[in-house]
Motif scaffolding. Structure first.
Motif, PDB file in Angstrom:
ATOM      1  N   ASN A 210      13.987   0.336  -6.782  1.00 32.07           N
ATOM      2  CA  ASN A 210      13.067   1.476  -6.812  1.00 32.07           C
ATOM      3  C   ASN A 210      13.854   2.733  -7.169  1.00 32.07           C
ATOM      4  O   ASN A 210      15.080   2.730  -7.169  1.00 32.07           O
ATOM      5  CB  ASN A 210      12.350   1.650  -5.469  1.00 32.07           C
ATOM      6  N   CYS A 211      13.086   3.789  -7.479  1.00 33.55           N
ATOM      7  CA  CYS A 211      13.640   5.094  -7.854  1.00 33.55           C
ATOM      8  C   CYS A 211      14.384   4.950  -9.196  1.00 33.55           C
ATOM      9  O   CYS A 211      13.900   4.277 -10.078  1.00 33.55           O
ATOM     10  CB  CYS A 211      14.519   5.643  -6.737  1.00 33.55           C
ATOM     11  N   GLY A 212      15.523   5.564  -9.368  1.00 36.80           N
ATOM     12  CA  GLY A 212      16.292   5.371 -10.598  1.00 36.80           C
ATOM     13  C   GLY A 212      15.878   6.296 -11.716  1.00 36.80           C
ATOM     14  O   GLY A 212      15.328   7.377 -11.499  1.00 36.80           O
ATOM     15  N   ASN A 213      16.142   5.845 -12.950  1.00 33.14           N
ATOM     16  CA  ASN A 213      15.993   6.707 -14.132  1.00 33.14           C
ATOM     17  C   ASN A 213      14.955   6.214 -15.125  1.00 33.14           C
ATOM     18  O   ASN A 213      15.154   6.285 -16.331  1.00 33.14           O
ATOM     19  CB  ASN A 213      17.337   6.877 -14.820  1.00 33.14           C
ATOM     20  N   GLY A 214      13.869   5.682 -14.625  1.00 29.78           N
ATOM     21  CA  GLY A 214      12.804   5.318 -15.550  1.00 29.78           C
ATOM     22  C   GLY A 214      12.552   3.834 -15.615  1.00 29.78           C
ATOM     23  O   GLY A 214      13.343   3.019 -15.153  1.00 29.78           O
ATOM     24  N   ILE A 215      11.426   3.495 -16.224  1.00 25.38           N
ATOM     25  CA  ILE A 215      10.935   2.115 -16.140  1.00 25.38           C
ATOM     26  C   ILE A 215      11.668   1.179 -17.099  1.00 25.38           C
ATOM     27  O   ILE A 215      11.768  -0.016 -16.835  1.00 25.38           O
ATOM     28  CB  ILE A 215       9.399   2.078 -16.351  1.00 25.38           C
ATOM     29  N   ILE A 236       9.284  -3.938  -8.172  1.00 25.71           N
ATOM     30  CA  ILE A 236       9.864  -2.857  -8.974  1.00 25.71           C
ATOM     31  C   ILE A 236       9.001  -1.605  -8.842  1.00 25.71           C
ATOM     32  O   ILE A 236       7.809  -1.626  -9.132  1.00 25.71           O
ATOM     33  CB  ILE A 236       9.949  -3.271 -10.467  1.00 25.71           C
ATOM     34  N   GLN A 237       9.638  -0.507  -8.400  1.00 21.33           N
ATOM     35  CA  GLN A 237       8.941   0.782  -8.299  1.00 21.33           C
ATOM     36  C   GLN A 237       9.807   1.844  -8.967  1.00 21.33           C
ATOM     37  O   GLN A 237      10.723   2.393  -8.359  1.00 21.33           O
ATOM     38  CB  GLN A 237       8.665   1.128  -6.835  1.00 21.33           C
ATOM     39  N   ALA A 238       9.511   2.111 -10.233  1.00 22.71           N
ATOM     40  CA  ALA A 238      10.340   3.019 -11.035  1.00 22.71           C
ATOM     41  C   ALA A 238       9.902   4.464 -10.855  1.00 22.71           C
ATOM     42  O   ALA A 238       8.717   4.752 -10.662  1.00 22.71           O
ATOM     43  CB  ALA A 238      10.236   2.650 -12.507  1.00 22.71           C
ATOM     44  N   ASN A 239      10.867   5.381 -10.975  1.00 28.25           N
ATOM     45  CA  ASN A 239      10.520   6.792 -11.131  1.00 28.25           C
ATOM     46  C   ASN A 239       9.831   6.982 -12.477  1.00 28.25           C
ATOM     47  O   ASN A 239      10.006   6.173 -13.391  1.00 28.25           O
ATOM     48  CB  ASN A 239      11.781   7.659 -11.132  1.00 28.25           C
ATOM     49  N   ALA A 240       9.120   8.106 -12.610  1.00 23.07           N
ATOM     50  CA  ALA A 240       8.518   8.444 -13.904  1.00 23.07           C
ATOM     51  C   ALA A 240       9.591   9.080 -14.791  1.00 23.07           C
ATOM     52  O   ALA A 240       9.498  10.229 -15.194  1.00 23.07           O
ATOM     53  CB  ALA A 240       7.336   9.382 -13.702  1.00 23.07           C
ATOM     54  N   GLY A 241      10.630   8.310 -15.057  1.00 23.83           N
ATOM     55  CA  GLY A 241      11.706   8.789 -15.918  1.00 23.83           C
ATOM     56  C   GLY A 241      12.840   9.416 -15.143  1.00 23.83           C
ATOM     57  O   GLY A 241      12.854   9.427 -13.921  1.00 23.83           O
ATOM     58  N   MET A 242      13.778   9.934 -15.913  1.00 18.85           N
ATOM     59  CA  MET A 242      14.948  10.578 -15.330  1.00 18.85           C
ATOM     60  C   MET A 242      14.519  11.939 -14.782  1.00 18.85           C
ATOM     61  O   MET A 242      13.787  12.664 -15.440  1.00 18.85           O
ATOM     62  CB  MET A 242      15.981  10.770 -16.443  1.00 18.85           C
ATOM     63  N   LYS A 253       9.153  12.941 -16.595  1.00 13.09           N
ATOM     64  CA  LYS A 253       8.360  13.096 -17.814  1.00 13.09           C
ATOM     65  C   LYS A 253       7.673  11.851 -18.355  1.00 13.09           C
ATOM     66  O   LYS A 253       6.953  11.939 -19.335  1.00 13.09           O
ATOM     67  CB  LYS A 253       9.259  13.697 -18.897  1.00 13.09           C
ATOM     68  N   GLU A 254       7.917  10.676 -17.740  1.00 12.34           N
ATOM     69  CA  GLU A 254       7.240   9.503 -18.297  1.00 12.34           C
ATOM     70  C   GLU A 254       5.749   9.580 -17.980  1.00 12.34           C
ATOM     71  O   GLU A 254       5.349   9.807 -16.844  1.00 12.34           O
ATOM     72  CB  GLU A 254       7.858   8.204 -17.750  1.00 12.34           C
ATOM     73  N   THR A 255       4.944   9.365 -19.005  1.00 10.56           N
ATOM     74  CA  THR A 255       3.490   9.477 -18.842  1.00 10.56           C
ATOM     75  C   THR A 255       2.920   8.173 -18.276  1.00 10.56           C
ATOM     76  O   THR A 255       3.548   7.112 -18.358  1.00 10.56           O
ATOM     77  CB  THR A 255       2.821   9.721 -20.205  1.00 10.56           C
ATOM     78  N   PRO A 256       1.702   8.236 -17.754  1.00  9.44           N
ATOM     79  CA  PRO A 256       1.040   7.002 -17.313  1.00  9.44           C
ATOM     80  C   PRO A 256       0.983   5.967 -18.433  1.00  9.44           C
ATOM     81  O   PRO A 256       1.254   4.783 -18.209  1.00  9.44           O
ATOM     82  CB  PRO A 256      -0.366   7.479 -16.919  1.00  9.44           C
ATOM     83  N   GLU A 257       0.666   6.409 -19.668  1.00  9.33           N
ATOM     84  CA  GLU A 257       0.531   5.468 -20.790  1.00  9.33           C
ATOM     85  C   GLU A 257       1.873   4.805 -21.088  1.00  9.33           C
ATOM     86  O   GLU A 257       1.939   3.608 -21.350  1.00  9.33           O
ATOM     87  CB  GLU A 257       0.034   6.202 -22.042  1.00  9.33           C
ATOM     88  N   PHE A 258       2.967   5.610 -21.062  1.00 11.84           N
ATOM     89  CA  PHE A 258       4.275   5.032 -21.358  1.00 11.84           C
ATOM     90  C   PHE A 258       4.659   3.998 -20.298  1.00 11.84           C
ATOM     91  O   PHE A 258       5.063   2.879 -20.624  1.00 11.84           O
ATOM     92  CB  PHE A 258       5.351   6.122 -21.437  1.00 11.84           C
ATOM     93  N   MET A 259       4.512   4.370 -19.035  1.00 15.61           N
ATOM     94  CA  MET A 259       4.897   3.423 -17.977  1.00 15.61           C
ATOM     95  C   MET A 259       4.037   2.163 -18.051  1.00 15.61           C
ATOM     96  O   MET A 259       4.542   1.047 -17.904  1.00 15.61           O
ATOM     97  CB  MET A 259       4.810   4.085 -16.599  1.00 15.61           C
TER      98      MET A 259
END
Ligand SMILES: [Zn+2]
Length: 296
Positions: A210-215, A236-242, A253-259
């Motif tokens: 979890n967390c980290g620098n993006g999906i 897996i629980q990713a941050n929305a990017g770095m 900055k990762e958008t819902p669509e990107f993730m």
């Protein structure tokens, strides 16, 4: 309704929730204020965040108890609130998801470091702190313990043991990795492979990151964990990017669509439970839930 353990055992893809901390900040939690204290001082806000995730399609909500060990609470002068805050955290999550899903009880690092890793805590100190927290979480009625954002294998082993020896709940354990020139490592130098192996050896029923620098990083982390743990369920629980600093604000900055676009790859790599971490919102979870449903 089937239990969380049964749903995981039958291989269902489950959607977890997204961030709690960054949403509490958006609702007015001040720097230096104890997030877990809001379970008692602002229960409506905490419950409304859980409700938003449940409405977005989360099968699982995670309690606002990440910093609920006595050591973390002590840093706010609240060490005597372990039982009260952890029970309140579970109650709010249960009210929000009712019988539509499951409550996973969040357990984060104590903030203390074991002697063998350069700190002044003993393994028994860590064990006792986790024991006190997980007993309160089970008493509150949680469906599983979810140990998260971990970096140290010593702390993980104490957290997993304390959960397995003092509760009857399934235990999930996730680590936070950074990309380094030598590959993915936790802050204490653990690889995904070793982290997964040792967490399972300690008794974890579910492992992951979890967390980290993006999906995107999470796809390779999942592959590495899957290679060493062919049958253990992976979460897996990713941050929305770095995290990026803009002025005095941290933004993701990762958008819902990107993730959501990476969810099929995560599932193919072996992830069974998918949610978000810092910077993710109910919109991210709604998009990811749709993508996961399309893969079911
Ligand atoms: Zn995070």
């Amino acid at each position: 309704m089937k239990t969380f353990r049964e749903r995981v055992a039958q291989g269902d893809i489950l959607i977890s929730d997204g961030a709690m901390g960054t949403l509490l900040q958006a609702k007015g939690l001040k720097p230096g204020e104890c997030p877990e204290s809001w379970c008692v001082s602002h229960p409506d806000i905490v419950r409304s965040i859980h409700e938003a995730y449940a409405a977005a399609g989360s099968d699982i909500v995670q309690t606002n108890s990440f910093g609920g060990t006595c050591y973390k609470l002590k840093s706010f002068g609240l060490a005597d609130k372990v039982e009260e805050y952890n029970k309140a955290a579970v109650a709010l999550a249960k009210q929000a998801i009712a019988n539509r899903g499951y409550v996973l009880a969040s357990v984060g690092p104590t903030g203390r470091i074991d002697e063998s890793e350069g700190g002044d805590a003993t393994p028994q100190d860590l064990y006792n702190a986790f024991k006190q927290q997980v007993i309160a979480l089970e008493d509150g009625g949680a469906d599983a313990i979810c140990i998260e954002t971990m970096a140290s294998i010593i702390e993980v082993c104490q957290a997993v043991r304390a959960s397995k020896e003092n509760t009857r709940l399934p235990v999930s354990c996730t680590f936070t990795f950074e990309a380094s020139p030598r590959g993915f490592r936790t802050m204490m130098g653990l690889t995904p492979d070793r982290a997964a192996r040792e967490a399972v050896a300690a008794g974890a029923d579910i492992v992951g990151a979890n967390c980290g620098n993006g999906i995107v990083n999470m796809i390779e982390i999942t592959r590495q964990m899957r290679a060493t743990q062919p049958t253990t369920p992976i979460v897996i629980q990713a941050n929305a990017g770095m995290p990026v600093l803009e002025g005095d604000k941290t933004v993701f900055k990762e958008t819902p669509e990107f993730m959501a676009s990476k969810v099929p790859d995560l599932i193919r790599a072996g992830a069974q439970i998918i949610g978000g971490c810092c910077g993710t919102t109910p919109d991210h979870i709604a998009a990811m839930a749709r993508a996961a449903r399309a893969c079911r």
